[in-house]
Design a protein around this motif. Structure first.
Motif, PDB file in Angstrom:
ATOM      1  N   LEU A  45       0.836  -1.206  -0.158  1.00 28.81           N
ATOM      2  CA  LEU A  45       0.149   0.094   0.053  1.00 28.81           C
ATOM      3  C   LEU A  45       0.814   1.491  -0.074  1.00 28.81           C
ATOM      4  O   LEU A  45       0.408   2.351  -0.028  1.00 28.81           O
ATOM      5  N   LYS A  46       2.259   1.239   0.235  1.00 27.36           N
ATOM      6  CA  LYS A  46       3.194   2.253   0.012  1.00 27.36           C
ATOM      7  C   LYS A  46       3.111   3.222   0.960  1.00 27.36           C
ATOM      8  O   LYS A  46       2.942   4.368   0.753  1.00 27.36           O
ATOM      9  N   ASN A  47       2.644   2.883   2.452  1.00 30.79           N
ATOM     10  CA  ASN A  47       2.296   3.921   3.348  1.00 30.79           C
ATOM     11  C   ASN A  47       3.252   3.380   4.770  1.00 30.79           C
ATOM     12  O   ASN A  47       2.956   2.830   5.431  1.00 30.79           O
ATOM     13  N   PRO A  48       4.495   3.975   4.462  1.00 27.52           N
ATOM     14  CA  PRO A  48       5.548   3.443   5.412  1.00 27.52           C
ATOM     15  C   PRO A  48       4.920   4.133   6.975  1.00 27.52           C
ATOM     16  O   PRO A  48       5.543   3.355   7.816  1.00 27.52           O
ATOM     17  N   GLN A  49       4.367   5.178   6.880  1.00 26.94           N
ATOM     18  CA  GLN A  49       3.967   5.740   8.330  1.00 26.94           C
ATOM     19  C   GLN A  49       3.073   4.871   8.951  1.00 26.94           C
ATOM     20  O   GLN A  49       3.062   4.540  10.133  1.00 26.94           O
ATOM     21  N   ALA A  50       2.103   4.296   8.062  1.00 30.37           N
ATOM     22  CA  ALA A  50       0.967   3.355   8.822  1.00 30.37           C
ATOM     23  C   ALA A  50       1.543   2.205   9.108  1.00 30.37           C
ATOM     24  O   ALA A  50       1.188   1.475  10.436  1.00 30.37           O
ATOM     25  N   ALA A  51       2.645   1.821   8.370  1.00 26.92           N
ATOM     26  CA  ALA A  51       3.347   0.537   8.768  1.00 26.92           C
ATOM     27  C   ALA A  51       4.124   0.555  10.037  1.00 26.92           C
ATOM     28  O   ALA A  51       4.122  -0.205  10.992  1.00 26.92           O
ATOM     29  N   CYS A  52       4.901   1.618  10.302  1.00 27.18           N
ATOM     30  CA  CYS A  52       5.553   1.903  11.549  1.00 27.18           C
ATOM     31  C   CYS A  52       4.625   1.985  12.680  1.00 27.18           C
ATOM     32  O   CYS A  52       4.685   1.663  13.915  1.00 27.18           O
ATOM     33  N   ASP A  53       3.723   2.929  12.358  1.00 22.87           N
ATOM     34  CA  ASP A  53       2.619   3.010  13.512  1.00 22.87           C
ATOM     35  C   ASP A  53       1.946   1.867  13.950  1.00 22.87           C
ATOM     36  O   ASP A  53       1.745   1.484  15.051  1.00 22.87           O
ATOM     37  N   MET A  54       1.678   0.976  13.137  1.00 28.10           N
ATOM     38  CA  MET A  54       0.944  -0.299  13.298  1.00 28.10           C
ATOM     39  C   MET A  54       1.881  -1.056  14.263  1.00 28.10           C
ATOM     40  O   MET A  54       1.476  -1.871  15.090  1.00 28.10           O
ATOM     41  N   ALA A  55       3.148  -1.431  13.351  1.00 32.10           N
ATOM     42  CA  ALA A  55       4.098  -2.153  14.476  1.00 32.10           C
ATOM     43  C   ALA A  55       4.322  -1.755  15.788  1.00 32.10           C
ATOM     44  O   ALA A  55       4.368  -2.466  16.706  1.00 32.10           O
ATOM     45  N   LYS A  56       4.752  -0.313  15.835  1.00 29.42           N
ATOM     46  CA  LYS A  56       4.869   0.217  17.254  1.00 29.42           C
ATOM     47  C   LYS A  56       3.590  -0.054  18.132  1.00 29.42           C
ATOM     48  O   LYS A  56       3.946  -0.350  19.255  1.00 29.42           O
ATOM     49  N   LYS A  57       2.291   0.255  17.625  1.00 29.22           N
ATOM     50  CA  LYS A  57       1.436  -0.018  18.585  1.00 29.22           C
ATOM     51  C   LYS A  57       1.204  -1.489  18.914  1.00 29.22           C
ATOM     52  O   LYS A  57       0.965  -1.812  20.231  1.00 29.22           O
ATOM     53  N   PHE A  97       3.738  -3.618  19.356  1.00 27.50           N
ATOM     54  CA  PHE A  97       4.893  -3.811  20.188  1.00 27.50           C
ATOM     55  C   PHE A  97       4.741  -3.134  21.480  1.00 27.50           C
ATOM     56  O   PHE A  97       4.867  -3.892  22.652  1.00 27.50           O
ATOM     57  N   ASP A  98       4.051  -1.982  21.555  1.00 29.24           N
ATOM     58  CA  ASP A  98       3.839  -1.337  22.773  1.00 29.24           C
ATOM     59  C   ASP A  98       2.862  -1.881  23.533  1.00 29.24           C
ATOM     60  O   ASP A  98       2.963  -2.188  24.843  1.00 29.24           O
ATOM     61  N   ALA A  99       1.638  -2.370  23.096  1.00 30.93           N
ATOM     62  CA  ALA A  99       0.680  -3.119  23.644  1.00 30.93           C
ATOM     63  C   ALA A  99       0.987  -4.459  24.275  1.00 30.93           C
ATOM     64  O   ALA A  99       0.796  -4.929  25.339  1.00 30.93           O
ATOM     65  N   ALA A 100       1.882  -5.288  23.417  1.00 28.99           N
ATOM     66  CA  ALA A 100       2.422  -6.501  23.995  1.00 28.99           C
ATOM     67  C   ALA A 100       3.388  -6.545  25.173  1.00 28.99           C
ATOM     68  O   ALA A 100       3.454  -6.779  26.154  1.00 28.99           O
ATOM     69  N   ILE A 101       4.429  -5.316  25.096  1.00 29.40           N
ATOM     70  CA  ILE A 101       5.506  -5.192  25.985  1.00 29.40           C
ATOM     71  C   ILE A 101       4.727  -4.840  27.183  1.00 29.40           C
ATOM     72  O   ILE A 101       5.385  -4.846  28.484  1.00 29.40           O
ATOM     73  N   SER A 102       3.725  -3.995  27.188  1.00 26.41           N
ATOM     74  CA  SER A 102       3.128  -3.507  28.414  1.00 26.41           C
ATOM     75  C   SER A 102       2.382  -4.465  29.234  1.00 26.41           C
ATOM     76  O   SER A 102       2.182  -4.421  30.278  1.00 26.41           O
ATOM     77  N   LYS A 103       2.239  -5.741  28.525  1.00 27.38           N
ATOM     78  CA  LYS A 103       1.689  -6.975  29.183  1.00 27.38           C
ATOM     79  C   LYS A 103       2.513  -7.848  29.738  1.00 27.38           C
ATOM     80  O   LYS A 103       2.063  -8.946  30.502  1.00 27.38           O
ATOM     81  N   LEU A 104       3.734  -7.818  29.224  1.00 25.18           N
ATOM     82  CA  LEU A 104       4.637  -8.595  29.933  1.00 25.18           C
ATOM     83  C   LEU A 104       5.173  -8.369  31.378  1.00 25.18           C
ATOM     84  O   LEU A 104       5.595  -7.060  31.632  1.00 25.18           O
ATOM     85  N   ASP A 105       5.799  -9.176  31.946  1.00 31.41           N
ATOM     86  CA  ASP A 105       6.123  -9.034  33.333  1.00 31.41           C
ATOM     87  C   ASP A 105       7.588  -9.243  33.293  1.00 31.41           C
ATOM     88  O   ASP A 105       8.002 -10.508  33.548  1.00 31.41           O
TER      89      ASP A 105
END
Length: 124
Positions: free
Chosen positions: A98-110, A112-120
């Protein structure tokens, strides 16, 4: 194309019926299976869009990934492997197809951040 036919004509509709009836299947929960099937359909459309550019496969991939993402966010833990795999593949679709690198980075970061916040995580 045969795989997509099985996914769209049989697997996804059957799981959607189970979910709407409020039933559980053996093994995976219906939402988990549906997210997996939608991810798989998105993957196949993404692969097709790399080969056949003007058939609208890119939009079909995006549609399947979006639907799967919504269900994953509603029903699966942020650390669930299917949810994380879906986020990774959807971000690849945003970037490469889709040639949308900003959306790609935003999705990956979201994801990652959601998963890492759930890890102890404890440092020794």
């Amino acid at each position: 194309m045969e795989v997509l036919k099985v996914l769209e004509d049989t697997l996804v509709p059957n799981i959607e019926k189970i979910i709407s009836a409020g039933e559980k299947s053996e093994g995976n929960t219906p939402p988990e299976a549906l997210v997996f099937y939608l991810k798989m359909a998105g993957d196949y459309y993404r692969y097709l869009s790399e080969i056949v550019v003007k058939e609208g496969y890119d939009k079909k991939a995006e549609e399947k990934y979006k639907k799967g993402t919504g269900l994953a966010e509603e029903h699966l833990l942020a650390t669930h492997p299917i949810r994380l795999g879906l986020a990774l593949n959807f971000s690849v679709c945003y970037y490469e197809i889709l040639k949308n690198p900003q959306a790609a980075c935003d999705m990956a970061k979201k994801a990652f951040d959601a998963a890492i916040s759930k890890l102890d995580v404890r440092l020794i």
